[in-house]
Write an enzyme that holds these catalytic residues in place. Structure first.
Site, short mmCIF file in Angstrom:
data_model
loop_
_atom_site.label_atom_id
_atom_site.label_comp_id
_atom_site.label_asym_id
_atom_site.label_seq_id
_atom_site.Cartn_x
_atom_site.Cartn_y
_atom_site.Cartn_z
N LYS A 71 0.81 -1.23 0.00
CA LYS A 71 0.00 0.00 0.00
C LYS A 71 0.85 1.28 0.00
CE LYS A 71 -4.38 -1.50 1.97
NZ LYS A 71 -5.43 -1.19 2.95
N GLY A 132 -2.04 1.22 9.63
CA GLY A 132 -2.50 1.71 8.33
C GLY A 132 -3.97 2.07 8.31
N ALA A 133 -4.82 1.19 8.83
CA ALA A 133 -6.26 1.45 8.79
C ALA A 133 -6.61 2.66 9.66
CB ALA A 133 -7.03 0.21 9.26
#
Ligand code: NAP
Length: 288
Positions: A71, A132-133
């Site tokens: 990502k 990340g989330a």
């Protein structure tokens, strides 16, 4: 729609990728639309990312999803980034443009979608985890108008880095970071509590990031949102429901982030209900 010589290719890159639910929901939507596309999972190891993207450029791949561990690594390989992807520093959706590949992050739209029915302006969010989330969640809380976003983490260094990474963002002013030990003072002020840690997922299904006595500290009006979508419900959401709190699980975020991506690739409205239904049926089948 049969796969023929004219079928266009979409997919998801990641490592590991065999567990991905994206092919299930995207192919269900493509079938419903009668679109001449197929969506497949590409196992792409870290050391071949650039080669894989060059291969996609050279062949007919129209667009692709990006998951762990690519990502962030994909960012330098793209010609354009949306503001959301720049803010989060991570991309989960890529499409072709005349100048090369463009990338965005649809997790923000996915996270926000099930919360839109309520007015959150001036409210306080409590975010468990700083990975990340959590970045998409913080950006989403900004879009929803939260006045205060409190992020809880277990590493002082990672929390400091997290806070610093928003320094150029308007969200910086509303963002505070805390250790888990601060929860007794944070929980009674939170209108929205979001779990972005993997605690409660798969092998840790019997665990919860917040125990029942901690949830007792929450406001009666608090909404508890767990980004995890399997099991349904997680232990956290089961405890929150027992406590009488409203709950949201991660399935809708998964569906909505996928729907936004498919709309980008196809440039037309997509059947969100079909995508949701395909995922629910798949997860129920796997749970048997
Ligand atoms: P990540 O980047 O690895 O971040 C995980 C965070 O949880 C980190 O801050 C980590 O802390 C913290 N954490 C992990 N184990 C912990 C523990 N035992 N105690 C306290 N904190 C712990 O992962 P991610 O990509 O953000 O994903 C997190 C979760 O969100 C996963 O369950 C994923 O499936 C889910 N998710 C769902 C959707 C959806 O569409 N519904 C989308 C994205 C993610 P450290 O940084 O200190 O290690």
């Amino acid at each position: 729609m049969p796969i023929t010589g004219s079928t266009q290719l979409l997919g998801v890159i990641g490592d590991p990728i065999a567990h991905s639910l994206s092919p299930v929901m995207h192919n269900a939507a493509l079938a419903e639309l009668g679109a001449d596309y197929v969506y497949v999972a590409f196992p792409v190891a870290v050391d071949v990312l650039e080669t894989a993207i060059a291969g996609f450029t050279a062949t007919g791949v129209q667009g692709f999803s990006v998951t762990i561990p690519h990502k962030q690594a994909i960012v330098p390989l793209l010609a354009e980034l949306t503001t959301e992807a720049q803010m989060i520093g991570a991309v989960n959706t890529v499409w072709r443009t005349e100048r090369g590949w463009a990338g965005t992050n649809t997790d923000v739209a996915g996270f926000v979608a099930p919360l839109k029915r309520q007015d959150w302006s001036g409210k306080t969010a409590l975010v468990l985890g700083n990975g990340g989330a959590a970045r998409a969640v913080v950006a989403g809380c900004g879009q929803l108008g939260f006045a205060v976003v409190q992020v809880v983490g277990r590493s002082i260094q990672k929390l400091a880095d997290f806070k610093k990474s928003w320094v150029d963002s308007p969200l910086q002013a509303s963002l505070t970071t805390h250790s888990w030990a601060d929860l007794p003072t944070l929980l009674p002020t939170a209108d929205l509590i979001v779990n972005t840690t993997p605690i409660g997922m798969h092998t840790t299904a019997d665990q919860t990031p917040l125990a029942a006595d901690q949830l007792d500290l929450a406001l009666d009006t608090a909404v508890v949102y767990d980004l995890i979508y399997t099991p349904r419900p997680t232990r956290l959401l089961a405890l929150a429901a027992q406590r009488g709190l409203d709950t949201v699980d991660g399935l809708e975020m998964l569906v909505q982030q996928g729907a936004v991506a498919l709309e980008i690739w196809l440039q037309r409205p997509v059947p969100v209900a079909t995508m949701r239904q395909a995922l629910v049926e798949w997860l129920e089948k796997k749970a048997v």
